[in-house]
Scaffold this active site. Structure first.
Site, short mmCIF file in Angstrom:
data_model
loop_
_atom_site.label_atom_id
_atom_site.label_comp_id
_atom_site.label_asym_id
_atom_site.label_seq_id
_atom_site.Cartn_x
_atom_site.Cartn_y
_atom_site.Cartn_z
N VAL A 11 0.83 -0.73 0.19
CA VAL A 11 -0.30 0.27 0.15
C VAL A 11 1.38 1.34 0.20
O VAL A 11 0.71 2.19 -0.71
CB VAL A 11 -1.55 -0.08 1.30
CG1 VAL A 11 -1.66 1.54 1.31
CG2 VAL A 11 -2.30 -1.36 0.74
N LYS A 152 -7.08 -2.72 -5.21
CA LYS A 152 -6.49 -3.93 -4.85
C LYS A 152 -5.35 -4.12 -5.65
O LYS A 152 -4.50 -3.65 -7.23
CB LYS A 152 -7.80 -5.13 -6.13
CG LYS A 152 -9.17 -4.11 -5.94
CD LYS A 152 -9.35 -5.62 -7.04
CE LYS A 152 -9.45 -4.61 -8.33
NZ LYS A 152 -10.33 -2.42 -8.48
N ASN A 209 -14.64 -5.33 2.70
CA ASN A 209 -13.63 -6.37 2.35
C ASN A 209 -14.50 -7.51 3.22
O ASN A 209 -14.71 -8.92 2.24
CB ASN A 209 -12.61 -6.39 3.16
CG ASN A 209 -11.43 -5.99 2.63
OD1 ASN A 209 -11.88 -5.12 1.26
ND2 ASN A 209 -10.34 -5.65 3.22
N PHE A 250 -17.06 -10.78 -8.14
CA PHE A 250 -16.93 -11.39 -6.60
C PHE A 250 -18.22 -13.12 -6.44
O PHE A 250 -18.16 -13.07 -5.62
CB PHE A 250 -17.16 -11.03 -5.06
CG PHE A 250 -15.60 -9.82 -5.20
CD1 PHE A 250 -14.57 -10.46 -4.33
CD2 PHE A 250 -15.14 -8.69 -6.20
CE1 PHE A 250 -12.81 -10.05 -4.63
CE2 PHE A 250 -14.04 -7.98 -6.30
CZ PHE A 250 -12.78 -8.57 -5.32
N ALA A 253 -17.40 -19.40 -8.04
CA ALA A 253 -16.40 -20.05 -7.15
C ALA A 253 -15.01 -20.10 -7.05
O ALA A 253 -14.75 -20.57 -8.88
CB ALA A 253 -17.17 -21.39 -7.69
N GLY A 254 -14.31 -21.26 -6.16
CA GLY A 254 -12.63 -21.06 -7.02
C GLY A 254 -12.52 -22.21 -5.75
O GLY A 254 -12.82 -22.72 -4.38
N GLY A 258 -8.05 -15.33 -0.43
CA GLY A 258 -6.34 -15.41 1.18
C GLY A 258 -5.75 -14.30 0.15
O GLY A 258 -7.09 -12.85 0.05
N CYS A 261 -5.67 -8.89 3.21
CA CYS A 261 -6.68 -8.73 3.51
C CYS A 261 -7.87 -9.24 3.82
O CYS A 261 -8.54 -8.72 5.40
CB CYS A 261 -7.24 -7.66 2.25
SG CYS A 261 -5.70 -6.40 1.66
N LYS A 264 -7.51 -11.62 7.40
CA LYS A 264 -7.69 -11.43 8.41
C LYS A 264 -8.37 -9.96 8.49
O LYS A 264 -8.47 -10.45 9.81
CB LYS A 264 -5.80 -10.36 8.26
CG LYS A 264 -5.85 -8.95 7.88
CD LYS A 264 -4.33 -8.57 8.02
CE LYS A 264 -4.33 -7.38 6.92
NZ LYS A 264 -5.06 -5.69 7.88
N1 NAD Z 1 -2.26 -4.85 0.63
C1 NAD Z 1 -3.01 -4.87 -0.04
O1 NAD Z 1 -3.55 -4.73 -0.64
C2 NAD Z 1 -3.97 -4.31 0.59
C3 NAD Z 1 -5.16 -2.69 0.71
C4 NAD Z 1 -5.77 -2.11 1.15
C5 NAD Z 1 -5.90 -1.86 2.59
N2 NAD Z 1 -4.43 -2.66 3.19
C6 NAD Z 1 -4.08 -2.53 4.72
O2 NAD Z 1 -2.89 -1.75 4.47
C7 NAD Z 1 -1.83 -1.75 5.79
C8 NAD Z 1 -0.65 -2.04 5.28
O3 NAD Z 1 -0.29 -3.32 3.96
P1 NAD Z 1 0.51 -3.61 2.90
O4 NAD Z 1 0.04 -4.37 2.22
O5 NAD Z 1 1.18 -2.37 2.34
O6 NAD Z 1 1.81 -4.42 4.37
P2 NAD Z 1 2.93 -4.85 3.80
O7 NAD Z 1 3.41 -6.07 4.61
O8 NAD Z 1 3.05 -5.31 2.52
O9 NAD Z 1 4.04 -3.47 4.13
C9 NAD Z 1 4.52 -2.67 5.83
C10 NAD Z 1 5.37 -1.85 5.38
O10 NAD Z 1 5.30 -1.23 7.17
C11 NAD Z 1 6.79 -1.71 7.83
N3 NAD Z 1 6.47 -1.43 8.81
C12 NAD Z 1 5.83 -2.16 9.47
N4 NAD Z 1 6.24 -1.12 11.32
C13 NAD Z 1 6.46 0.00 10.97
C14 NAD Z 1 7.00 0.94 11.68
N5 NAD Z 1 6.95 1.24 12.94
N6 NAD Z 1 7.92 2.24 10.89
C15 NAD Z 1 7.77 2.12 9.69
N7 NAD Z 1 7.54 1.27 8.78
C16 NAD Z 1 7.42 0.02 9.10
C17 NAD Z 1 6.78 -2.76 6.52
O11 NAD Z 1 8.98 -2.82 6.97
C18 NAD Z 1 6.18 -3.24 5.72
O12 NAD Z 1 7.85 -2.63 4.85
C19 NAD Z 1 -2.73 -3.17 6.30
O13 NAD Z 1 -3.27 -2.42 7.60
C20 NAD Z 1 -3.15 -3.57 5.15
O14 NAD Z 1 -4.49 -4.15 6.07
C21 NAD Z 1 -4.04 -3.58 2.51
#
Ligand code: NAD
Length: 437
Positions: A11, A152, A209, A250, A253-254, A258, A261, A264
């Site tokens: 993100v 996404k 979600n 959405f 079927a599959g 996973g 998001c 969790k």
């Molecule tokens: N991945 C997705 O598709 C998606 C979509 C929407 C929302 N989100 C939400 O966004 C958030 C981030 O998701 P993501 O997939 O990017 O996670 P990720 O695990 O890919 O990235 C998280 C980053 O945060 C860093 N980090 C952790 N602790 C830290 C700190 N104290 N200081 C600085 N950096 C730190 C980690 O080193 C890592 O690089 C989550 O809450 C997730 O639920 C994710």
């Protein structure tokens, strides 16, 4: 604007790059020194279509840079995004330690009027905790907003550049112009910037979600019923989804959902509700159904080959939890592979992007990898397709048949027509449709 994005994961990198692309000066901060060193050297740590070029361009034009010095990044920024991970805790709740650690650093370095925006998906009440954590460190005035992200993986840049909607939870209208200015380039075509209170914004993300996960689990359960009745879930889906009140998305079927998001977030929402004495029984069923569904391909393999798979080898196409990403968090392929290995089988996998991510996992060195999709089939007892990457959609079946020890295909994504597979000489097992022997 001067903006800090803390967390350079899936993100944070996309948000930072897109904000830089629209002219802001952005600094991406992370505690992962290797990741930041790599980014500074031009190495993008994830696969996301188009992201490498966008980062490269904005770094070259000096609108985007990366640092481990998060304090300094906060100090020089008017707006600070928190985009760190919120992984599930042991009890299913979202683990907020990273979010609150960032809040602490922000509190130690912010300037008057800094706007702190939570992008991470966090339970209702987190903005209050973020505010408290910052207030422990400073007497300065600041704003806290909740701005959940709906992108996404695989289409993240387009989703951020052209969002269906941008949800902004705010404490007071004072901060609204900052968010309007920030998002103005992305909502020009009229898609709404929706302002609301913070609790509603935090809940909107989970509810969205949870709704999508519910559609998937619902359709997977209908698929089970299709198999029992002789119906075909792919045409049932078309029939159901043609109703504009329902829509087609959405409803596929599959092999189960996973990713980082849905699993969790569904668990975290159930946990929040439990804590508040609200029984989200629908979501508990959604979660249970998905756990069962992730085991379905292994069940089908065992129905065909027997419980003991010793001496058998299976080709697995697709490791990432969906196409166009290298993210394997909670991927159904990993569940399948663990079950095949536990039953004594060996596995040769292929994935266009996720092999290096899987190699780093515990099971990474317990399986083999094909240098291409067909090589993974060489000498295997069957091919199992778990992720619908485009390149798996029109394979050369003669080559697949020639490579496999027996012409058997398990299709976790219903990519092919059973009759055509039968004519091509395969036994074919898919989800929610009749099998062909
Ligand atoms: N991945 C997705 O598709 C998606 C979509 C929407 C929302 N989100 C939400 O966004 C958030 C981030 O998701 P993501 O997939 O990017 O996670 P990720 O695990 O890919 O990235 C998280 C980053 O945060 C860093 N980090 C952790 N602790 C830290 C700190 N104290 N200081 C600085 N950096 C730190 C980690 O080193 C890592 O690089 C989550 O809450 C997730 O639920 C994710």
């Amino acid at each position: 604007m001067d903006i800090a994005v803390v967390g350079t994961g899936y993100v944070g990198l996309v948000v930072g790059a897109c904000l830089a692309e629209t002219g802001n000066r952005v600094v991406g901060g992370d505690i992962d020194e290797d990741k930041i060193r790599g980014l500074q050297a031009g190495k993008i740590p994830i696969y996301e279509p188009g992201l490498d070029r966008m980062i490269e361009r904005n770094v070259a034009e000096k609108r985007l840079r990366f640092t481990t010095d998060i304090g300094a990044a906060v100090l020089e920024s008017e707006v600070v995004f928190i985009a760190v991970g919120t992984p599930p805790d042991e009890d299913g709740s979202a683990d907020l330690q990273h979010v609150l650690a960032v809040a602490r650093v922000i509190g130690q370095h912010l300037t008057d009027g800094t706007v702190v925006i939570t992008k991470s998906t966090v339970p209702v009440g987190t903005a209050r905790l973020v505010r408290q954590e910052i207030e422990r460190q400073t007497d300065r005035a600041f704003h806290v907003c909740s701005n959940p992200e709906f992108l996404k993986e695989g289409a993240a840049i387009d989703d951020f550049m052209r969002p269906d909607r941008v949800v902004c939870g705010i404490e007071s209208t004072e901060v609204r112009p900052v968010l309007e200015e920030l998002y103005e380039p992305f909502v020009r075509s009229g898609n709404p910037l929706i302002f609301m209170d913070i609790a509603s914004a935090e809940l909107t993300k989970y509810a969205a979600n949870a709704m999508l996960a519910t559609r998937i689990s619902f359709m997977n359960q209908i698929a089970e019923l299709c198999e029992a009745t002789g119906a075909d879930v792919t045409v049932v889906r078309k029939g159901v989804g043609s109703d504009p009140r329902i829509g087609q998305s959405f409803l596929f079927a599959g092999a189960g959902y996973g990713g980082s998001c849905f699993p969790k977030d569904v668990k975290a929402l159930i946990r929040t509700a439990d804590e508040l004495g609200v029984d989200l029984s629908i979501l508990k069923s959604v979660h249970q159904m998905n756990e069962r569904q992730k085991g379905l391909l292994a069940t089908k393999v065992k129905e065909r080959f027997g419980e003991d798979l010793t001496g058998r080898q299976f080709a697995v196409w697709g490791l990432s939890f969906k196409p166009e990403t290298d993210d394997v968090r909670e991927a159904p392929a990993l569940t399948l592979i663990e079950e095949l290995l536990a039953a004594g089988a060996s596995v040769v996998a292929h994935d266009p992007q996720a092999v290096s991510t899987v190699r780093d996992l515990h099971l990474g060195d317990r399986i083999g990898y094909g240098h291409d999709a067909y090589a993974a089939c060489e000498g295997s007892d069957a091919l199992i397709i778990v992720t619908e990457w485009l390149q798996y959609r029109r394979p050369d079946w003669d080559v697949v048949r020639g490579a496999l020890r027996s012409p058997i295909v398990f299709d976790g994504r219903n990519l092919f027509d059973p009759d055509r597979m039968s004519r091509a000489g395969f036994s074919y097992y898919s989800i929610g449709r009749r099998s062909v022997e």
